[in-house]
Enzyme design. Structure first.
Site, PDB file in Angstrom:
ATOM      1  N   HIS A 144      46.772  44.182  41.171  1.00 59.27           N
ATOM      2  CA  HIS A 144      47.620  45.318  41.543  1.00 59.27           C
ATOM      3  C   HIS A 144      46.782  46.508  41.981  1.00 59.27           C
ATOM      4  CE1 HIS A 144      46.696  47.541  37.826  1.00 59.27           C
ATOM      5  NE2 HIS A 144      46.781  46.376  37.202  1.00 59.27           N
ATOM      6  N   CYS A 160      44.249  42.934  33.793  1.00 61.83           N
ATOM      7  CA  CYS A 160      44.540  42.748  35.217  1.00 61.83           C
ATOM      8  C   CYS A 160      43.319  43.044  36.084  1.00 61.83           C
ATOM      9  CB  CYS A 160      45.688  43.661  35.640  1.00 61.83           C
ATOM     10  SG  CYS A 160      47.244  43.283  34.829  1.00 61.83           S
TER      11      CYS A 160
END
Length: 184
Positions: A144, A160
């Site tokens: 992301h 992440c």
């Protein structure tokens, strides 16, 4: 009329002033050059049998994401943020299973354990997932964007892989659902 003279004293003063300028002011505002110098070159053939729809290798050691398009014509490298600790790092093979522009964010149970004050965030300028998110086959693991450019090139995530918003937007447009992903 007398021309101003440029003396050695002027030269020393100019050089001293230039050296006094803080390094961040000399660099591009969105790129921390000190954090991207350690990229390790990757080749998709070392990780996958075929290109398929495309391939991504997220190298947590050199903090870089490598992307190859399925047609073999695109090969890009992006600086990333990576998980803060090894126990937050999931390694292995997965794929992009879903994509979202303007993702919302809900803290995971482990995040809430560390910080009970965290709350759900709708899409927007303070959302930790940035402008675009690509969800992986592993629950709660994403590639992301981030609005906090200081995180790129650092161990700063809860698991992440983060990219500058402009770069995740670029990758989002090229990497379809089904793109193979390997985190090393």
């Amino acid at each position: 009329m007398t021309q101003p003279r440029f003396t050695r004293r002027h030269l020393i003063g100019a050089v001293s002033a230039a050296l006094a300028v803080p390094t961040p002011l000399l660099a591009a505002p969105s790129v921390n050059r000190n954090n991207i110098m350690g990229f390790t070159t990757q080749h998709w053939q070392d990780h996958f049998d075929t290109l398929g729809k495309g391939c991504i290798v997220a190298d947590t050691t050199s903090r870089a994401l490598h992307f190859w398009a399925g047609n073999g014509k695109v090969d890009k490298v992006y600086p990333t943020s990576v998980p803060r600790t090894d126990d937050l790092t999931k390694r292995g093979y997965t794929e992009i299973v879903r994509k979202k522009i303007g993702p919302d964010w809900t803290p995971t149970p482990s995040m809430l354990k560390d910080n009970p004050d965290l709350k759900y965030m709708p899409p927007g300028p303070h959302n930790p997932l940035g402008t675009h998110a690509m969800y992986l086959g592993w629950p709660a693991y994403l590639i992301h964007g981030t609005h906090d450019a200081r995180k790129i090139g650092r161990q700063s995530s809860s698991g992440c892989i983060g990219l500058y918003n402009k770069m995740v937007e670029d990758l989002f447009a090229m990497a379809p659902v089904g793109t193979q992903v390997r985190v090393i």
